[in-house]
Structures are given as structure tokens and as C-alpha cells.
Design an enzyme around this catalytic site. Structure first.
Site, PDB file in Angstrom:
ATOM      1  N   LYS A  19       0.836  -1.212   0.000  1.00 18.06           N
ATOM      2  CA  LYS A  19       0.000   0.000   0.000  1.00 18.06           C
ATOM      3  C   LYS A  19       0.869   1.260   0.000  1.00 18.06           C
ATOM      4  O   LYS A  19       0.650   2.167  -0.805  1.00 18.06           O
ATOM      5  CB  LYS A  19      -0.922  -0.046   1.227  1.00 18.06           C
ATOM      6  CG  LYS A  19      -1.922   1.076   1.310  1.00 18.06           C
ATOM      7  CD  LYS A  19      -3.140   0.667   2.127  1.00 18.06           C
ATOM      8  CE  LYS A  19      -2.908   0.697   3.620  1.00 18.06           C
ATOM      9  NZ  LYS A  19      -2.714   2.055   4.173  1.00 18.06           N
ATOM     10  N   ARG A  24       2.908   5.919  -3.265  1.00 21.23           N
ATOM     11  CA  ARG A  24       4.057   6.765  -3.630  1.00 21.23           C
ATOM     12  C   ARG A  24       4.341   6.700  -5.132  1.00 21.23           C
ATOM     13  O   ARG A  24       4.755   7.687  -5.734  1.00 21.23           O
ATOM     14  CB  ARG A  24       5.280   6.368  -2.798  1.00 21.23           C
ATOM     15  CG  ARG A  24       5.162   6.853  -1.332  1.00 21.23           C
ATOM     16  CD  ARG A  24       6.111   6.113  -0.409  1.00 21.23           C
ATOM     17  NE  ARG A  24       6.172   6.659   0.942  1.00 21.23           N
ATOM     18  CZ  ARG A  24       5.275   6.423   1.908  1.00 21.23           C
ATOM     19  NH1 ARG A  24       4.216   5.672   1.680  1.00 21.23           N
ATOM     20  NH2 ARG A  24       5.441   6.957   3.112  1.00 21.23           N
ATOM     21  N   ARG A 119      -8.891  11.951  12.494  1.00 17.93           N
ATOM     22  CA  ARG A 119      -7.450  11.690  12.646  1.00 17.93           C
ATOM     23  C   ARG A 119      -6.654  12.999  12.739  1.00 17.93           C
ATOM     24  O   ARG A 119      -6.961  13.976  12.045  1.00 17.93           O
ATOM     25  CB  ARG A 119      -6.968  10.791  11.507  1.00 17.93           C
ATOM     26  CG  ARG A 119      -7.667   9.440  11.610  1.00 17.93           C
ATOM     27  CD  ARG A 119      -7.177   8.455  10.640  1.00 17.93           C
ATOM     28  NE  ARG A 119      -5.809   8.048  10.903  1.00 17.93           N
ATOM     29  CZ  ARG A 119      -5.116   7.248  10.114  1.00 17.93           C
ATOM     30  NH1 ARG A 119      -5.670   6.776   9.011  1.00 17.93           N
ATOM     31  NH2 ARG A 119      -3.884   6.916  10.412  1.00 17.93           N
ATOM     32  N   ASP A 323       1.650  -1.201  12.006  1.00 15.23           N
ATOM     33  CA  ASP A 323       0.369  -1.667  11.452  1.00 15.23           C
ATOM     34  C   ASP A 323       0.110  -3.142  11.765  1.00 15.23           C
ATOM     35  O   ASP A 323      -0.996  -3.634  11.541  1.00 15.23           O
ATOM     36  CB  ASP A 323       0.338  -1.454   9.931  1.00 15.23           C
ATOM     37  CG  ASP A 323       0.296   0.023   9.566  1.00 15.23           C
ATOM     38  OD1 ASP A 323      -0.071   0.850  10.434  1.00 15.23           O
ATOM     39  OD2 ASP A 323       0.639   0.364   8.422  1.00 15.23           O
TER      40      ASP A 323
HETATM   41  C1  S3P Z   1       2.377   4.813   6.263  1.00 16.02           C
HETATM   42  C2  S3P Z   1       2.953   5.115   7.452  1.00 16.02           C
HETATM   43  C3  S3P Z   1       2.453   4.642   8.751  1.00 16.02           C
HETATM   44  C4  S3P Z   1       1.431   3.528   8.618  1.00 16.02           C
HETATM   45  C5  S3P Z   1       0.467   3.767   7.499  1.00 16.02           C
HETATM   46  C6  S3P Z   1       1.187   3.947   6.180  1.00 16.02           C
HETATM   47  C7  S3P Z   1       2.990   5.335   5.028  1.00 16.02           C
HETATM   48  O1  S3P Z   1       1.890   5.733   9.412  1.00 16.02           O
HETATM   49  O2  S3P Z   1       0.737   3.340   9.834  1.00 16.02           O
HETATM   50  O3  S3P Z   1      -0.434   2.678   7.387  1.00 16.02           O
HETATM   51  O4  S3P Z   1       2.701   4.812   3.938  1.00 16.02           O
HETATM   52  O5  S3P Z   1       3.782   6.285   5.124  1.00 16.02           O
HETATM   53  P1  S3P Z   1       2.842   6.666  10.325  1.00 16.02           P
HETATM   54  O6  S3P Z   1       4.210   6.553   9.815  1.00 16.02           O
HETATM   55  O7  S3P Z   1       2.297   8.027  10.225  1.00 16.02           O
HETATM   56  O8  S3P Z   1       2.745   6.051  11.688  1.00 16.02           O
END
Ligand code: S3P
Length: 436
Positions: A19, A24, A119, A323
Site C-alpha cells: 500500500k 508513492r 485523525r 500496522d
Molecule cells: C504509512 C505510514 C504509517 C502507517 C500507514 C502507512 C505510510 O503511518 O501506519 O499505514 O505509507 O507512510 P505513520 O508513519 O504516520 O505512523
């Protein structure tokens, strides 16, 4: 949907594309020159939200259901959206796109679903405002008919970018979303932008942006980016998502008759804490065929039935498995002894408050779990029974408790199981394929 224990789980599977990397690929492709091809793209709701937002910003994106072609327009090619950018359930879309929009000389308004509206966004407003962006939050109950300003620091909000200044941001939290937002705004800055984190978070932005031609340097927990690079479109092959593989790692380890090979999974060390945690718990786990694909480390992961025992998960390890903590809590419930999870207060601000939602559901199944302000304590080996799971629309809660349900006595049902489409649309079919 009703789940119950099965005799065994055997076979091979490839989980869907990562994901974080899929998001990105679209974003960096959009602000690069020429064509970016993203294969094994995750066709989950979150990444589709990213595609739709960049289409609204004037980028042509073709999606044949597997491969995605992004016709990038360069760093300064985005155009003002005529409507609200809807990120759905995706915090990654919202926070990373805000970094890019902080560099644009136009206004955009962003919104999402009920979970997104709760959030915290102050974490990006603070550094991006320091870089010159302007934000205004709206009262969602009156939005968009009668716009009213609010102090909630949540979506929906309007952002006006342009005239971006460079900063050295010392982030109070280890968050790849915050780090990425600042680095992306830094592409438009007037000097080198730096971000220092308390603990290193996932580094997909740094790896992939460098591949597109950005001048980006990582030293310990600091990433530095030079503005105005010439970004060129790339071909990216997205590895399988280790966060999705985690459910099958857990299933293979917990179930008494299981052997599962999870192919083509990303094992970037800033993401793969689940592997160390599983091994620390006594899990039989082997990495096969290790290789590098599109700059990311990848392997096939073989797991088999194991006698798990409790462990402590804390400190620097937390961002590498943030996660995966809901599924680790489920694994802990099947392990001998006590598992302690601490330093994980970030769990409270994910798609749901995951300390509360894991606790509620594990208790409903008969588990012994005590929530703490920064984690949870789980005493394992209490026999779990089926229950009605409350997902709170959180994909990771639904999938974690599906795995618990497959190893519990009796039937497990869900108030709403469709939320798995956020990151793993074929989750239930993949379970069926392995069940014997
Ligand atoms: C993600 C970063 C994480 C993760 C999210 C995806 C990302 O969040 O929990 O599911 O793709 O940069 P944080 O780094 O803000 O904790």
C-alpha cells in the site's frame, strides 16, 4: 460472513502490492516528467483514492486493474482542483498529498470518511505552516454547504501553498507520513529541507524519490532533500505488502496444521519488525529467495505451525511493525505466557483507536488482555471462542480477528467485513484457497 476453525492451511500465495509503495508510485509519478509505470499496484480503496485525487489535480492516469500508467507533468505541472479532493479512508493519501500541495500556488480542499475526519492533522499543519503553507479547517457537520471555521485540526481543511521555505524539522513522532509530507514540500523549498525523527520510520519515500532522481540523503534518523530536482518517470514493480502478509504469517504460525509460502513480499527493514517479533515468539519462519526489486528488498516467506511464546515489543521496533500490532496481539493470545506491547501510543490515532478496538474484540472472544496508555498486555493460551467482531470500519481489525476466528471454537461474525477492501480486496478468497 461467518468464519470458523478449519482442519489445515497449506499452499502458496502472493499477497497484493504494498500500500505505501503503491501510493508513492502514483504521487511521485505525477510530479515527475514523462511516463511512470506501476506494476502489481494495489487495487485497494486507499490507493484508488490517491489515483482519483491526482486525476483531479490534472494528471492523466490509466489503470487496467493491475498496471497503472501515470502521465507525469513535472514538479510544477499540477493544476488547481475544481472540487474537494476526497481521500476516503486513507491517511497516507491525505498527509502525503498535503506535502505536495504545500508547494503549489493554489488552494485545495481535502476531506475523507468519518474515520479520516477524526485523525490528527496538526502533526502536518505544524511543519508545513512553518514552510509557508496556510491551512483552514472546516466544521464537517456544516461542510460544504455552510463553511464554518473550526479549531479541530482535522479534515476537512483547505490548504494554500506556494513560496515554500526550507526547514529542519525535528518531528516529535516517528511517522513516515509526517516525514514524507515535509520532504515532499521540501521539493519546492528555497534550500535543503531536513527532517529528524526520534526513531527511524519506514523509508519508502527516501528510496523511491531517489530512484526518480531526487537528491536525498539519509543519515541515521535524518533525511535531507535538495529542492527543484528534475524528476523523471520510472518503472516500478510493487512488492507484496508485508502488512498483508502478516495475517498469513500469523495463520501459519498459530494453526496446528499449517505450512504457507508467501511469495514476493517486501522485507524492507524499516517495515519488517513482524518477522523479528514472530521469531522472538518462537515462530518457524524462513526467508527464501532474497532479492532487490525496484530498490526494495523482497523475499518469499515460509511459515509453519509453531509453539509460540510471549515476548516484549517496544522502543525502536514499534515503527517497524506499527500496522502489525493488532495481528501480533492475536498471535499473543495463542502464545504461551505474557506478551507486553509498549511505546505504541500511535495505535490510538490509526483508522480506529487500535488499543481500544483490539481490547474490545479480544475480550469478546474470551482473551485475557489489559489495555495500557501506550499498548497492551496479553496473557496467552486462554481458549478463544467465536464472537461478533466490531470492526469500526478498520481493515486491520477485520483481518486480525478473521485470523483469530479461524483458530477459535465456534463461529465468528463481523458487523461489517467489507472494510478489508481498503488494503486487501481478495483477503477472504485467499483464506479459502489455503483452507483444507
Ligand atoms: C504509512 C505510514 C504509517 C502507517 C500507514 C502507512 C505510510 O503511518 O501506519 O499505514 O505509507 O507512510 P505513520 O508513519 O504516520 O505512523
Amino acid at each position: 460472513m461467518e468464519l470458523e476453525a478449519k482442519h489445515s492451511f497449506h499452499g502458496e500465495l502472493s499477497v497484493p502490492g504494498d500500500k505505501s509503495i503503491s501510493h508513492r508510485g502514483i504521487m511521485f509519478g505525477a510530479i515527475s516528467n514523462g511516463l511512470t509505470e506501476v506494476s502489481n499496484f494495489l487495487q485497494g480503496a486507499d490507493c484508488l483514492s490517491t489515483i482519483s485525487c491526482f486525476r483531479q489535480l490534472g494528471i492523466s492516469i490509466e489503470n487496467d486493474g493491475c498496471k497503472v500508467l501515470v502521465h507525469g507533468k513535472g514538479l510544477h505541472g499540477l493544476t488547481a482542483p475544481s472540487q474537494i479532493l476526497n481521500v476516503g479512508n486513507s491517511g497516507t493519501t491525505l498527509r502525503l498529498i498535503s506535502g505536495i500541495l504545500a508547494g503549489q500556488p493554489f488552494q485545495s480542499t481535502l476531506d475523507g470518511d468519518a474515520s479520516i475526519r477524526k485523525r490528527p492533522m496538526k502533526r502536518i499543519f505544524t511543519p508545513l505552516s512553518e514552510m509557508g503553507a496556510w491551512f483552514q479547517c472546516w466544521d464537517s457537520s456544516h461542510f460544504p454547504k455552510q463553511q464554518q471555521k473550526t479549531n479541530s485540526d482535522c479534515a476537512p481543511f483547505t490548504i494554500q501553498g506556494g513560496n515554500t521555505k526550507h526547514i529542519h524539522y525535528h518531528s516529535p513522532i516517528a511517522s513516515a507520513q509526517v516525514k514524507s509530507a515535509v520532504l515532499l514540500a521540501g521539493l519546492y523549498g528555497d534550500g535543503i529541507t531536513k527532517v529528524t525523527e526520534p526513531v527511524l520510520s519506514r523509508n519508502h519515500t527516501e528510496l523511491m524519490l531517489a530512484g526518480f532522481g531526487a537528491d536525498i540523503l539519509s543519515t541515521d534518523t535524518t533525511a535531507a532533500i535538495r529542492p527543484e530536482p528534475k524528476l523523471e518517470g520510472q518503472s516500478i514493480h510493487v512488492p507484496g505488502d508485508i502488512s498483508s502478509a502478516a495475517y498469513f504469517i500469523a495463520l501459519g504460525l498459530i494453526h496446528p496444521h499449517a505450512e504457507i509460502l508467501i511469495q514476493n513480499t517486501g522485507i524492507n527493514p524499516t517495515r519488517s519488525g513482524i518477522l523479528q517479533a514472530a521469531i522472538a515468539m518462537g515462530g518457524k519462519l524462513t526467508l527464501l529467495n532474497q532479492r532487490t526489486v525496484s530498490g526494495e528488498p523482497v523475499a518469499d516467506i515460509l511459515v509453519s505451525s509453531s509453539n509460540l511464546h510471549g515476548t516484549v515489543i517496544e522502543g525502536n521496533m514499534i515503527p517497524t511493525l506499527i500496522d502489525e500490532l493488532p495481528i501480533l496481539a492475536v498471535m499473543a493470545a495463542f502464545a504461551e505466557g505474557t506478551t507486553i506491547i509498549k511505546d505504541a501510543q500511535e495505535l490510538k490515532v490509526k483508522e480506529s483507536d487500535r488499543i481500544a478496538t483490539v481490547t474490545e474484540n479480544l475480550k469478546a472472544m474470551g482473551g485475557d488482555i489489559t489495555p495500557t496508555p501506550d499498548g497492551m498486555v496479553i496473557k496467552g493460551h486462554t481458549p478463544l471462542h467465536g464472537a461478533q467482531i466490531k470492526t469500526y470500519g478498520d481493515h486491520r481489525i477485520a483481518m486480525s480477528f478473521a485470523i483469530a476466528g479461524l483458530n477459535a471454537q465456534g463461529k465468528t461474525t463481523f458487523d461489517e467485513e467489507g472494510c478489508v477492501t481498503v488494503s486487501y480486496p481478495s483477503f477472504y478468497e485467499d483464506i479459502e484457497r489455503l483452507a483444507r
